[in-house]
Scaffold this active site. Structure first.
Site, PDB file in Angstrom:
ATOM      1  N   LYS A  14     -10.639   1.719  -1.305  1.00 21.66           N
ATOM      2  CA  LYS A  14     -10.881   0.626  -2.264  1.00 21.66           C
ATOM      3  C   LYS A  14     -12.160  -0.370  -1.885  1.00 21.66           C
ATOM      4  CE  LYS A  14      -6.287  -0.117  -3.787  1.00 21.66           C
ATOM      5  NZ  LYS A  14      -5.004  -0.974  -3.831  1.00 21.66           N
TER       6      LYS A  14
ATOM      7  N   ASP B 114      -5.631  -5.172  -9.047  1.00 22.46           N
ATOM      8  CA  ASP B 114      -4.377  -5.716  -8.295  1.00 22.46           C
ATOM      9  C   ASP B 114      -4.470  -7.126  -8.467  1.00 22.46           C
ATOM     10  OD1 ASP B 114      -3.691  -2.988  -7.262  1.00 22.46           O
ATOM     11  OD2 ASP B 114      -4.931  -3.162  -5.678  1.00 22.46           O
TER      12      ASP B 114
HETATM   13  P1  NAP Z   1      -3.121  -2.596   4.342  1.00 27.69           P
HETATM   14  O1  NAP Z   1      -4.519  -2.991   4.050  1.00 27.69           O
HETATM   15  O2  NAP Z   1      -2.808  -1.282   5.451  1.00 27.69           O
HETATM   16  O3  NAP Z   1      -2.314  -3.804   5.067  1.00 27.69           O
HETATM   17  C1  NAP Z   1      -1.188  -3.809   5.794  1.00 27.69           C
HETATM   18  C2  NAP Z   1      -0.617  -5.074   6.055  1.00 27.69           C
HETATM   19  O4  NAP Z   1       0.693  -4.998   6.556  1.00 27.69           O
HETATM   20  C3  NAP Z   1      -1.353  -5.547   7.371  1.00 27.69           C
HETATM   21  O5  NAP Z   1      -1.357  -6.919   7.217  1.00 27.69           O
HETATM   22  C4  NAP Z   1      -0.702  -5.056   8.282  1.00 27.69           C
HETATM   23  O6  NAP Z   1      -0.920  -5.927   9.474  1.00 27.69           O
HETATM   24  C5  NAP Z   1       1.130  -5.477   7.764  1.00 27.69           C
HETATM   25  N1  NAP Z   1       1.911  -4.413   8.658  1.00 27.69           N
HETATM   26  C6  NAP Z   1       1.741  -3.039   8.351  1.00 27.69           C
HETATM   27  N2  NAP Z   1       2.906  -2.681   9.210  1.00 27.69           N
HETATM   28  C7  NAP Z   1       3.419  -3.792   9.694  1.00 27.69           C
HETATM   29  C8  NAP Z   1       4.673  -3.899  10.579  1.00 27.69           C
HETATM   30  N3  NAP Z   1       5.513  -2.787  10.996  1.00 27.69           N
HETATM   31  N4  NAP Z   1       5.248  -5.246  10.810  1.00 27.69           N
HETATM   32  C9  NAP Z   1       4.416  -6.053  10.385  1.00 27.69           C
HETATM   33  N5  NAP Z   1       3.229  -6.082   9.610  1.00 27.69           N
HETATM   34  C10 NAP Z   1       2.866  -4.791   9.133  1.00 27.69           C
HETATM   35  O7  NAP Z   1      -2.220  -2.051   3.300  1.00 27.69           O
HETATM   36  P2  NAP Z   1      -2.401  -3.110   1.566  1.00 27.69           P
HETATM   37  O8  NAP Z   1      -3.570  -1.828   0.687  1.00 27.69           O
HETATM   38  O9  NAP Z   1      -2.536  -4.148   1.556  1.00 27.69           O
HETATM   39  O10 NAP Z   1      -0.819  -2.358   1.035  1.00 27.69           O
HETATM   40  C11 NAP Z   1       0.433  -2.989   1.592  1.00 27.69           C
HETATM   41  C12 NAP Z   1       1.460  -2.660   0.635  1.00 27.69           C
HETATM   42  O11 NAP Z   1       1.387  -2.904  -0.696  1.00 27.69           O
HETATM   43  C13 NAP Z   1       1.781  -1.169   0.783  1.00 27.69           C
HETATM   44  O12 NAP Z   1       3.085  -1.043   0.863  1.00 27.69           O
HETATM   45  C14 NAP Z   1       1.405  -0.864  -0.514  1.00 27.69           C
HETATM   46  O13 NAP Z   1       2.076   0.579  -1.228  1.00 27.69           O
HETATM   47  C15 NAP Z   1       1.646  -2.097  -1.687  1.00 27.69           C
HETATM   48  N6  NAP Z   1       0.904  -2.123  -2.746  1.00 27.69           N
HETATM   49  C16 NAP Z   1       1.543  -2.674  -3.919  1.00 27.69           C
HETATM   50  C17 NAP Z   1       0.933  -2.762  -5.150  1.00 27.69           C
HETATM   51  C18 NAP Z   1       1.569  -2.884  -6.266  1.00 27.69           C
HETATM   52  O14 NAP Z   1       0.798  -2.623  -7.351  1.00 27.69           O
HETATM   53  N7  NAP Z   1       2.849  -3.301  -6.364  1.00 27.69           N
HETATM   54  C19 NAP Z   1      -0.738  -2.657  -4.984  1.00 27.69           C
HETATM   55  C20 NAP Z   1      -1.176  -2.580  -3.809  1.00 27.69           C
HETATM   56  C21 NAP Z   1      -0.455  -2.203  -2.677  1.00 27.69           C
HETATM   57  P3  NAP Z   1      -1.526  -5.760  10.587  1.00 27.69           P
HETATM   58  O15 NAP Z   1      -2.915  -6.483  10.600  1.00 27.69           O
HETATM   59  O16 NAP Z   1      -0.942  -6.390  11.942  1.00 27.69           O
HETATM   60  O17 NAP Z   1      -1.863  -4.390  10.854  1.00 27.69           O
END
Ligand code: NAP
Length: 273
Positions: A69, A105
């Site tokens: 992204k 998004d």
């Molecule tokens: P990302 O950039 O990898 O960020 C992940 C976030 O989650 C970070 O803040 C991370 O914290 C935190 N995290 C990960 N594992 C954790 C744990 N065990 N305990 C506490 N915090 C944790 O991912 P992203 O792109 O933002 O996506 C995140 C989620 O959103 C995914 O599940 C994705 O499928 C979903 N999503 C959904 C949509 C939709 O259209 N509904 C769109 C986009 C994304 P740290 O900084 O501490 O690592």
């Protein structure tokens, strides 16, 4: 669907893309609208080559997902101002072989929220500080929402809070704060870890709105607890379908068949879990 010499090609670029529901959703939409197009999943390690391929083959549009992204930005010809402020692209539109980057998004999440709550002046706690949190936080700030960020790691949390000019607290230090809105953007509670919830139940206050961006499962543990405590809940399907419906509108110039798109995603998820 008839595929012939006029069929237009779209797809998602990412790694992995094997679980993506975007092909199901977009192909259902093309079919419902009688559009001669197909949408495929392109798993790649070679982002630069894939982008050259989009241009060379005149592929009309693409979704961009993890881990590309932000990485894709230098390869595009033009970036929408909101996507540029977020620093991430999830949509490419190919206009006469010029690749334009957008972030639906952000607009998808806003639309999912605005169906349930008037945003201006409201307070919102965002849990997480990754890509989804950055997109949603940037869009909400521009809507006049008072944001705060809670994240596991202070580095990413502080960095997002600094760019949104808002308070940050580490997830483990989260106190008993009350906000109008809470948005969960971490993968905590996602299949197969469906019994996990990133915050303690006592933080879920009656009358507040709780959105989880996770859509597998459709109702996460957080949303179950939120319902039990009298909160209004929004599941991740809404954001997912709205980000996709905005892509459909950009690519085809037509009104997206939102009901068809929602049904196709629900059906695929119900079959999967
Ligand atoms: P990302 O950039 O990898 O960020 C992940 C976030 O989650 C970070 O803040 C991370 O914290 C935190 N995290 C990960 N594992 C954790 C744990 N065990 N305990 C506490 N915090 C944790 O991912 P992203 O792109 O933002 O996506 C995140 C989620 O959103 C995914 O599940 C994705 O499928 C979903 N999503 C959904 C949509 C939709 O259209 N509904 C769109 C986009 C994304 P740290 O900084 O501490 O690592």
């Amino acid at each position: 669907m008839k595929i012939d010499q006029h069929t237009i090609l779209y797809g998602v670029l990412g790694r992995p893309v094997g679980h993506s529901l975007s092909p199901t959703m977009h192909n259902a939409a093309f079919s419902a609208k009688g559009i001669n197009a197909v949408y495929l999943a392109f798993e790649t390690e070679d982002l630069e080559g894939a982008v050259r391929g989009l241009k060379a083959l005149n592929i009309k549009g693409a979704s961009i997902t993890i881990p590309f992204k932000s990485q894709i930005i230098p390869y595009l010809d033009e970036i929408d101002p909101l996507a540029s402020r977020i620093g991430a692209i999830n949509t490419i539109v190919n206009r006469d072989r010029r690749l334009m980057g957008f972030n639906t998004d952000a607009s998808g999440a806003l639309r999912a929220l605005e169906e349930r709550i008037a945003l201006s002046g409201k307070s919102c706690l965002i849990i997480g500080a990754g890509g989804a949190a950055r997109a949603i936080g940037t869009a909400l700030k521009e809507k006049g929402v008072n944001i705060s960020i809670a994240n596991r790691s202070p580095d990413r949390g502080n960095s997002l809070a600094a760019s949104l000019e808002c308070p940050f607290v580490q997830l483990k230090d989260l106190g008993d704060t009350k906000t109008d809105l809470m948005i969960q953007t971490t993968p905590v509670g996602m299949y197969p870890d469906v019994d996990l919830c990133p915050i303690p139940e006592h933080m879920l206050k009656k009358g507040s709105v709780v959105m989880d961006v996770i859509y597998n499962p459709i109702e996460t543990k957080l949303l179950k607890l939120a319902k039990r405590n009298g909160c209004h809940t929004i599941n991740g399907i809404h954001m997912f379908v709205f980000q996709g419906s905005e892509q459909f509108r950009m690519w085809t110039g037509l009104d997206p068949p939102i009901d068809v798109m929602t049904r196709s995603v629900r059906k695929a998820l119900e079959k999967r879990f």
